[in-house]
Design a protein around this motif. Structure first.
Motif, mmCIF file in Angstrom:
data_model
loop_
_atom_site.group_PDB
_atom_site.id
_atom_site.type_symbol
_atom_site.label_atom_id
_atom_site.label_comp_id
_atom_site.label_asym_id
_atom_site.label_seq_id
_atom_site.Cartn_x
_atom_site.Cartn_y
_atom_site.Cartn_z
ATOM 1 N N ALA A 1 -19.941 -1.516 -5.071
ATOM 2 C CA ALA A 1 -19.719 -0.495 -6.100
ATOM 3 C C ALA A 1 -19.593 -1.139 -7.475
ATOM 4 N N SER A 2 -18.961 -2.315 -7.541
ATOM 5 C CA SER A 2 -18.811 -3.028 -8.807
ATOM 6 C C SER A 2 -20.164 -3.459 -9.368
ATOM 7 N N VAL A 3 -21.106 -3.788 -8.481
ATOM 8 C CA VAL A 3 -22.441 -4.175 -8.925
ATOM 9 C C VAL A 3 -23.110 -2.998 -9.634
ATOM 10 N N GLY A 4 -23.048 -1.829 -9.012
ATOM 11 C CA GLY A 4 -23.652 -0.648 -9.622
ATOM 12 C C GLY A 4 -23.015 -0.289 -10.951
ATOM 13 N N GLU A 5 -21.689 -0.359 -11.007
ATOM 14 C CA GLU A 5 -20.971 -0.033 -12.242
ATOM 15 C C GLU A 5 -21.296 -1.029 -13.347
ATOM 16 N N THR A 6 -21.349 -2.305 -12.999
ATOM 17 C CA THR A 6 -21.589 -3.352 -13.989
ATOM 18 C C THR A 6 -22.993 -3.264 -14.572
ATOM 19 N N LEU A 7 -23.966 -2.944 -13.749
ATOM 20 C CA LEU A 7 -25.360 -2.932 -14.185
ATOM 21 C C LEU A 7 -25.840 -1.559 -14.652
ATOM 22 N N GLU A 8 -24.956 -0.604 -14.670
ATOM 23 C CA GLU A 8 -25.349 0.775 -14.981
ATOM 24 C C GLU A 8 -26.082 0.897 -16.318
ATOM 25 N N GLY A 9 -25.603 0.213 -17.343
ATOM 26 C CA GLY A 9 -26.235 0.347 -18.654
ATOM 27 C C GLY A 9 -27.197 -0.763 -19.008
ATOM 28 N N ALA A 10 -27.537 -1.605 -18.055
ATOM 29 C CA ALA A 10 -28.416 -2.745 -18.326
ATOM 30 C C ALA A 10 -29.872 -2.403 -18.021
ATOM 31 N N ASP A 11 -30.776 -2.985 -18.788
ATOM 32 C CA ASP A 11 -32.209 -2.811 -18.556
ATOM 33 C C ASP A 11 -32.665 -3.885 -17.571
ATOM 34 N N LEU A 12 -33.019 -3.480 -16.382
ATOM 35 C CA LEU A 12 -33.416 -4.426 -15.335
ATOM 36 C C LEU A 12 -34.923 -4.611 -15.231
ATOM 37 N N THR A 13 -35.673 -4.013 -16.115
ATOM 38 C CA THR A 13 -37.127 -4.128 -16.064
ATOM 39 C C THR A 13 -37.568 -5.592 -16.147
ATOM 40 N N GLY A 14 -38.304 -6.039 -15.142
ATOM 41 C CA GLY A 14 -38.814 -7.399 -15.137
ATOM 42 C C GLY A 14 -37.800 -8.456 -14.748
ATOM 43 N N LYS A 15 -36.606 -8.045 -14.335
ATOM 44 C CA LYS A 15 -35.567 -9.006 -13.978
ATOM 45 C C LYS A 15 -35.640 -9.397 -12.505
ATOM 46 N N ASP A 16 -35.108 -10.562 -12.211
ATOM 47 C CA ASP A 16 -34.946 -11.027 -10.843
ATOM 48 C C ASP A 16 -33.455 -11.005 -10.539
ATOM 49 N N LEU A 17 -33.042 -10.050 -9.730
ATOM 50 C CA LEU A 17 -31.628 -9.824 -9.463
ATOM 51 C C LEU A 17 -31.240 -10.441 -8.121
ATOM 52 N N VAL A 18 -30.301 -11.369 -8.166
ATOM 53 C CA VAL A 18 -29.783 -12.019 -6.965
ATOM 54 C C VAL A 18 -28.320 -11.611 -6.815
ATOM 55 N N ASP A 19 -28.016 -10.906 -5.747
ATOM 56 C CA ASP A 19 -26.667 -10.383 -5.549
ATOM 57 C C ASP A 19 -25.922 -11.213 -4.514
ATOM 58 N N LEU A 20 -24.905 -11.954 -4.960
ATOM 59 C CA LEU A 20 -24.086 -12.772 -4.073
ATOM 60 C C LEU A 20 -22.781 -12.069 -3.701
ATOM 61 N N THR A 21 -22.679 -10.798 -4.028
ATOM 62 C CA THR A 21 -21.480 -10.025 -3.735
ATOM 63 C C THR A 21 -21.387 -9.730 -2.240
ATOM 64 N N THR A 22 -20.215 -9.919 -1.668
ATOM 65 C CA THR A 22 -20.028 -9.641 -0.247
ATOM 66 C C THR A 22 -20.139 -8.146 0.016
ATOM 67 N N GLY A 23 -20.975 -7.786 0.986
ATOM 68 C CA GLY A 23 -21.156 -6.373 1.316
ATOM 69 C C GLY A 23 -21.763 -6.215 2.692
ATOM 70 N N THR A 24 -22.050 -4.990 3.047
ATOM 71 C CA THR A 24 -22.622 -4.699 4.354
ATOM 72 C C THR A 24 -24.147 -4.747 4.286
ATOM 73 N N PRO A 25 -24.805 -4.840 5.447
ATOM 74 C CA PRO A 25 -26.273 -4.815 5.452
ATOM 75 C C PRO A 25 -26.844 -3.543 4.832
ATOM 76 N N SER A 26 -26.246 -2.398 5.124
ATOM 77 C CA SER A 26 -26.769 -1.144 4.582
ATOM 78 C C SER A 26 -26.599 -1.092 3.067
ATOM 79 N N GLU A 27 -25.506 -1.640 2.558
ATOM 80 C CA GLU A 27 -25.311 -1.694 1.111
ATOM 81 C C GLU A 27 -26.384 -2.556 0.454
ATOM 82 N N ALA A 28 -26.723 -3.678 1.084
ATOM 83 C CA ALA A 28 -27.752 -4.556 0.523
ATOM 84 C C ALA A 28 -29.111 -3.863 0.510
ATOM 85 N N ARG A 29 -29.442 -3.141 1.583
ATOM 86 C CA ARG A 29 -30.731 -2.447 1.630
ATOM 87 C C ARG A 29 -30.792 -1.336 0.580
ATOM 88 N N THR A 30 -29.696 -0.615 0.434
ATOM 89 C CA THR A 30 -29.655 0.444 -0.576
ATOM 90 C C THR A 30 -29.730 -0.134 -1.977
#
Length: 311
Positions: free
Chosen positions: A94-123
């Motif tokens: 949830a913190s990942v979504g909140e943190t990136l909410e206002g960021a422009d991710l176009t063309g970015k390579d996003l690597v998420d090292l946040t601990t979460g569940t498999p379904s959260e990672a797929r979503t």
């Protein structure tokens, strides 16, 4: 300034070279989240010479890293804009979504090292791709002191975009070893939890073992510990056999100590626990499964036969 440099050009993973200088130039990256683990990753990248932009919800956590050469960002959006490679190491999904909410991710390579569940990672992968970013999920198999220390043996499981992984393989390998485990974004998180589950099961047995000898003045825990470690390490050799049996469906081949034999010994384990005034609660669920499988025709099997009882 947005960095568009990739470190995948060289097959030897050597740093890219500036056209205006002969010195190697490491590609820049952004790190969001400076808890204990995020800070460890940041220090490893700085030590390896990577230009690093950092952001944390509590700005004071960035001060020490800024003193070591990191560039602070006033907002998460500003931090994301600074680099093509963006790494998140936050409290939860949830913190990942909140943190990136206002960021422009176009063309970015996003690597998420946040601990979460498999379904959260797929979503989260679908979420990132809808915003124009490639996505890679990471499962950190290490504690902070192991990061930046190759001999400690820590590594990160990665799954998702293989193109992203290959493009930044060298950068990702600077803090800890890397293991790509497939294109399904949830597989890094799944195998992370599976490995940790094996660890917790082992530690449950270790806790019971120390409790058993705890009331004996003539058995010092510090002297018993090496013996226990040696035995657990020796018994870990059965793990590959279990994997092979699960793959073949034959749970009896190569079994030297069947469930029937193991069940016959349960009385001794419970009796010893009672003698030592130790609760058997860490072992009884496993013993119950052994009995159940043996009583329903699996007496000649090994431990592989218990896996099906959980699914």
């Amino acid at each position: 300034m947005t960095d568009t440099t990739s470190d995948a050009a060289s097959p030897t993973d050597s740093p890219s070279v500036s056209s205006s200088a002969s010195l190697p130039v490491s590609p820049s990256l952004t790190l969001l989240g400076l808890g204990a683990m995020g800070t460890a990753f940041a220090r490893a990248w700085l030590a390896a010479g990577y230009p690093l932009t950092v952001w944390n919800r509590t700005p004071s956590r960035a001060e020490a890293l800024v003193a070591e050469g990191a560039r602070p960002a006033a907002s998460a959006a500003e931090a994301v804009a600074a680099s093509t490679l963006v790494v998140t190491c936050l409290l939860d999904d949830a913190s990942v979504g909140e943190t990136l909410e206002g960021a422009d991710l176009t063309g970015k390579d996003l690597v998420d090292l946040t601990t979460g569940t498999p379904s959260e990672a797929r979503t989260r992968a679908v979420w990132a791709e809808a915003r124009g970013a490639r996505f890679l999920s990471g499962g950190i198999m290490a504690v902070p002191p192991m990061i930046g220390t190759p001999e400690a043996g820590g590594y990160v499981l990665y799954s998702g975009s293989q193109d992203l992984f290959e493009a930044h393989r060298t950068t990702l390998a600077a803090p800890a070893g890397t293991r790509f485990v497939g294109g399904n974004p949830g597989h890094a998180a799944l195998q992370d939890v599976a490995l940790l589950s094996g660890m917790y099961g082992m530690l449950a047995g270790v806790a019971h073992a120390f409790a058993l000898i705890g009331g004996e003045k003539d058995i010092a825990p510090a002297e018993f510990a090496p013996l226990l470690a040696e035995w657990v390490a020796a018994m870990s050799g059965t793990i590959p056999q279990i994997g092979e049996q699960l793959a073949s469906g034959d749970y009896e081949s190569g079994v030297t100590s069947s469930l029937e034999m193991q069940v016959a010994g349960i009385k001794t384990f419970l009796g010893t626990a009672a003698d030592q005034n130790v609760s058997p609660e860490l072992l009884t669920p496993f013993f119950d499964m052994m009995r159940r499988q043996a009583e329903t025709g699996g007496g000649g099997e090994g431990f592989a036969g218990l896996v099906g009882l959980l699914t």
